[in-house]
Write a protein that holds these residues in place. Sequence first.
Motif, PDB file in Angstrom:
ATOM      1  N   ARG A 119      19.420 -31.700 -26.325  1.00 32.74           N
ATOM      2  CA  ARG A 119      19.207 -31.601 -24.878  1.00 32.74           C
ATOM      3  C   ARG A 119      17.795 -31.143 -24.525  1.00 32.74           C
ATOM      4  O   ARG A 119      17.094 -31.788 -23.740  1.00 32.74           O
ATOM      5  CB  ARG A 119      20.257 -30.664 -24.265  1.00 32.74           C
ATOM      6  CG  ARG A 119      20.130 -30.466 -22.765  1.00 32.74           C
ATOM      7  CD  ARG A 119      21.457 -30.062 -22.154  1.00 32.74           C
ATOM      8  NE  ARG A 119      22.027 -28.874 -22.780  1.00 32.74           N
ATOM      9  CZ  ARG A 119      21.794 -27.628 -22.350  1.00 32.74           C
ATOM     10  NH1 ARG A 119      20.996 -27.416 -21.325  1.00 32.74           N
ATOM     11  NH2 ARG A 119      22.364 -26.607 -22.950  1.00 32.74           N
ATOM     12  N   ARG A 120      17.358 -30.035 -25.093  1.00 33.31           N
ATOM     13  CA  ARG A 120      16.049 -29.475 -24.748  1.00 33.31           C
ATOM     14  C   ARG A 120      14.914 -29.992 -25.644  1.00 33.31           C
ATOM     15  O   ARG A 120      13.746 -29.890 -25.280  1.00 33.31           O
ATOM     16  CB  ARG A 120      16.110 -27.945 -24.847  1.00 33.31           C
ATOM     17  CG  ARG A 120      17.066 -27.296 -23.864  1.00 33.31           C
ATOM     18  CD  ARG A 120      16.436 -27.187 -22.501  1.00 33.31           C
ATOM     19  NE  ARG A 120      17.218 -26.348 -21.609  1.00 33.31           N
ATOM     20  CZ  ARG A 120      16.762 -25.846 -20.472  1.00 33.31           C
ATOM     21  NH1 ARG A 120      15.518 -26.111 -20.098  1.00 33.31           N
ATOM     22  NH2 ARG A 120      17.518 -25.105 -19.706  1.00 33.31           N
ATOM     23  N   ARG A 121      15.248 -30.457 -26.833  1.00 33.95           N
ATOM     24  CA  ARG A 121      14.267 -30.969 -27.796  1.00 33.95           C
ATOM     25  C   ARG A 121      13.190 -29.932 -28.121  1.00 33.95           C
ATOM     26  O   ARG A 121      12.001 -30.247 -28.250  1.00 33.95           O
ATOM     27  CB  ARG A 121      13.638 -32.266 -27.273  1.00 33.95           C
ATOM     28  CG  ARG A 121      14.673 -33.362 -27.094  1.00 33.95           C
ATOM     29  CD  ARG A 121      14.043 -34.684 -26.713  1.00 33.95           C
ATOM     30  NE  ARG A 121      15.083 -35.703 -26.569  1.00 33.95           N
ATOM     31  CZ  ARG A 121      14.850 -36.965 -26.248  1.00 33.95           C
ATOM     32  NH1 ARG A 121      13.598 -37.385 -26.037  1.00 33.95           N
ATOM     33  NH2 ARG A 121      15.843 -37.827 -26.135  1.00 33.95           N
ATOM     34  N   TRP A 122      13.630 -28.689 -28.253  1.00 35.94           N
ATOM     35  CA  TRP A 122      12.721 -27.625 -28.654  1.00 35.94           C
ATOM     36  C   TRP A 122      12.441 -27.663 -30.162  1.00 35.94           C
ATOM     37  O   TRP A 122      11.396 -27.214 -30.608  1.00 35.94           O
ATOM     38  CB  TRP A 122      13.320 -26.266 -28.300  1.00 35.94           C
ATOM     39  CG  TRP A 122      13.316 -25.937 -26.841  1.00 35.94           C
ATOM     40  CD1 TRP A 122      12.349 -26.255 -25.929  1.00 35.94           C
ATOM     41  CD2 TRP A 122      14.309 -25.200 -26.127  1.00 35.94           C
ATOM     42  NE1 TRP A 122      12.673 -25.769 -24.698  1.00 35.94           N
ATOM     43  CE2 TRP A 122      13.874 -25.098 -24.781  1.00 35.94           C
ATOM     44  CE3 TRP A 122      15.514 -24.593 -26.482  1.00 35.94           C
ATOM     45  CZ2 TRP A 122      14.598 -24.437 -23.812  1.00 35.94           C
ATOM     46  CZ3 TRP A 122      16.235 -23.914 -25.515  1.00 35.94           C
ATOM     47  CH2 TRP A 122      15.796 -23.849 -24.187  1.00 35.94           C
ATOM     48  N   ILE A 123      13.410 -28.161 -30.951  1.00 34.62           N
ATOM     49  CA  ILE A 123      13.312 -28.157 -32.405  1.00 34.62           C
ATOM     50  C   ILE A 123      13.600 -29.562 -32.905  1.00 34.62           C
ATOM     51  O   ILE A 123      14.538 -30.224 -32.431  1.00 34.62           O
ATOM     52  CB  ILE A 123      14.316 -27.152 -33.021  1.00 34.62           C
ATOM     53  CG1 ILE A 123      14.029 -25.730 -32.505  1.00 34.62           C
ATOM     54  CG2 ILE A 123      14.249 -27.171 -34.540  1.00 34.62           C
ATOM     55  CD1 ILE A 123      15.045 -24.694 -32.963  1.00 34.62           C
ATOM     56  N   ALA A 124      12.798 -30.012 -33.876  1.00 32.84           N
ATOM     57  CA  ALA A 124      12.997 -31.344 -34.456  1.00 32.84           C
ATOM     58  C   ALA A 124      14.267 -31.367 -35.303  1.00 32.84           C
ATOM     59  O   ALA A 124      14.638 -30.343 -35.891  1.00 32.84           O
ATOM     60  CB  ALA A 124      11.800 -31.733 -35.319  1.00 32.84           C
ATOM     61  N   PRO A 125      14.954 -32.509 -35.377  1.00 33.62           N
ATOM     62  CA  PRO A 125      16.210 -32.574 -36.143  1.00 33.62           C
ATOM     63  C   PRO A 125      16.062 -32.149 -37.600  1.00 33.62           C
ATOM     64  O   PRO A 125      16.915 -31.408 -38.121  1.00 33.62           O
ATOM     65  CB  PRO A 125      16.605 -34.056 -36.032  1.00 33.62           C
ATOM     66  CG  PRO A 125      15.964 -34.528 -34.772  1.00 33.62           C
ATOM     67  CD  PRO A 125      14.672 -33.778 -34.678  1.00 33.62           C
ATOM     68  N   ASP A 126      14.974 -32.582 -38.286  1.00 32.53           N
ATOM     69  CA  ASP A 126      14.833 -32.226 -39.693  1.00 32.53           C
ATOM     70  C   ASP A 126      14.563 -30.739 -39.871  1.00 32.53           C
ATOM     71  O   ASP A 126      15.009 -30.123 -40.838  1.00 32.53           O
ATOM     72  CB  ASP A 126      13.736 -33.063 -40.354  1.00 32.53           C
ATOM     73  CG  ASP A 126      12.394 -32.932 -39.650  1.00 32.53           C
ATOM     74  OD1 ASP A 126      12.366 -32.429 -38.510  1.00 32.53           O
ATOM     75  OD2 ASP A 126      11.374 -33.335 -40.251  1.00 32.53           O
TER      76      ASP A 126
END
Length: 370
Positions: free
Chosen positions: A37-44
């Motif tokens: 939702r916020r995209r504060w942290i990358a998935p990897d």
Amino acid sequence: MPPPLTTIAREWGRIGCVGFGGPPAHIALLRELCVDRRRWIAPDEFEDAIAAVNLLPGPASTQLSVYCAYRVRGRLGALVGGLCFILPGLVLILALAAAFLADDPPAWLQGAGAGAGAAVAAVAVRAGVDLIRPSWTRGRIPYILLGALAAATLGPWLVIVLLACGLASLALRLRAAGVFAPPLFLAVATAGSGGLGALCWTALKVGALSYGGGFVIIPLMQADAVQTHHWMTDAQFLNAVALGQVTPGPVVHTVAVVGYAVAGVGGGLLAALIAFSPSFLFVLGGADRFHDLLRNQHARAFIDGAAPAALGAILGSAIPLAAALTEWWQAAILAASALLLLALRAGVVPTLLVAGTTGALIALAGGPLP
């Protein structure tokens, strides 16, 4: 631009309020917030953080919540986010502890606690099976068996077995690589004869010396709270474990009920402070080195022994939990709960609520109470 601390407090507090279901639910909620939702942290990076906190002792989902807040808003954000994640469930469980540990609680409340407590052993088996199945390998069997045996028989010494399994795995890895590994000896100091010093030691074992989190802490607390220091009866301890399952947030909240039994609200807050402090210290002190930790072969070798032993301990904890039941109808609730959880794959929280409601109805009908 980093979000304000009010946003951290609101979002992490929301997860602390709705985070029923233990670590899987907490991880999913943190992923939805920080990655999707916020995209504060990358998935990897989020996946690496999950792997790193699983290499640390203590409650992994709490450490993950602190780490995510750290990545979003630095050290102050980590403190605010971690506290807001912990506090809702802590306040609720202390309020419930006051009711369940009162001198003369109403019969229906005693019955509800006895019913929910009767299902706890089945919950432990479900948790152990769910965690062991994805990582099952033949080489882990000896560690799983040692952990299960220790949880069923050794009580407060379980932590030594977990550490010994980790050190044994590390020694085998070093010898296979041609590095001399000397004999390993463990020296563990024990707390005094009771009181706040013993409570602090129990909480420290829960927060800093246990691998696997969740139910692996149950035999540690049960041995200290019931058998060694007699702070609680078996029935009261089962109530405490059930409360830790039906309230939101980490299962480590259960230690606050033990603390309440020792010294009221102050004891509950003290136990929670000591149990959760290592999570903040580990993350704030080492978050920038998580990638190094993941590449450290010695750390991974240690976890290859300690982690399966902790999973075995979760299974083994079901034995003393079931042995603590005293009434025939509790045994019937345990059997029904095992059917629901293991065969029908019902949810943990609904199963505990059904078990508690059944116990309350039995008490209101005049049934015997433990």
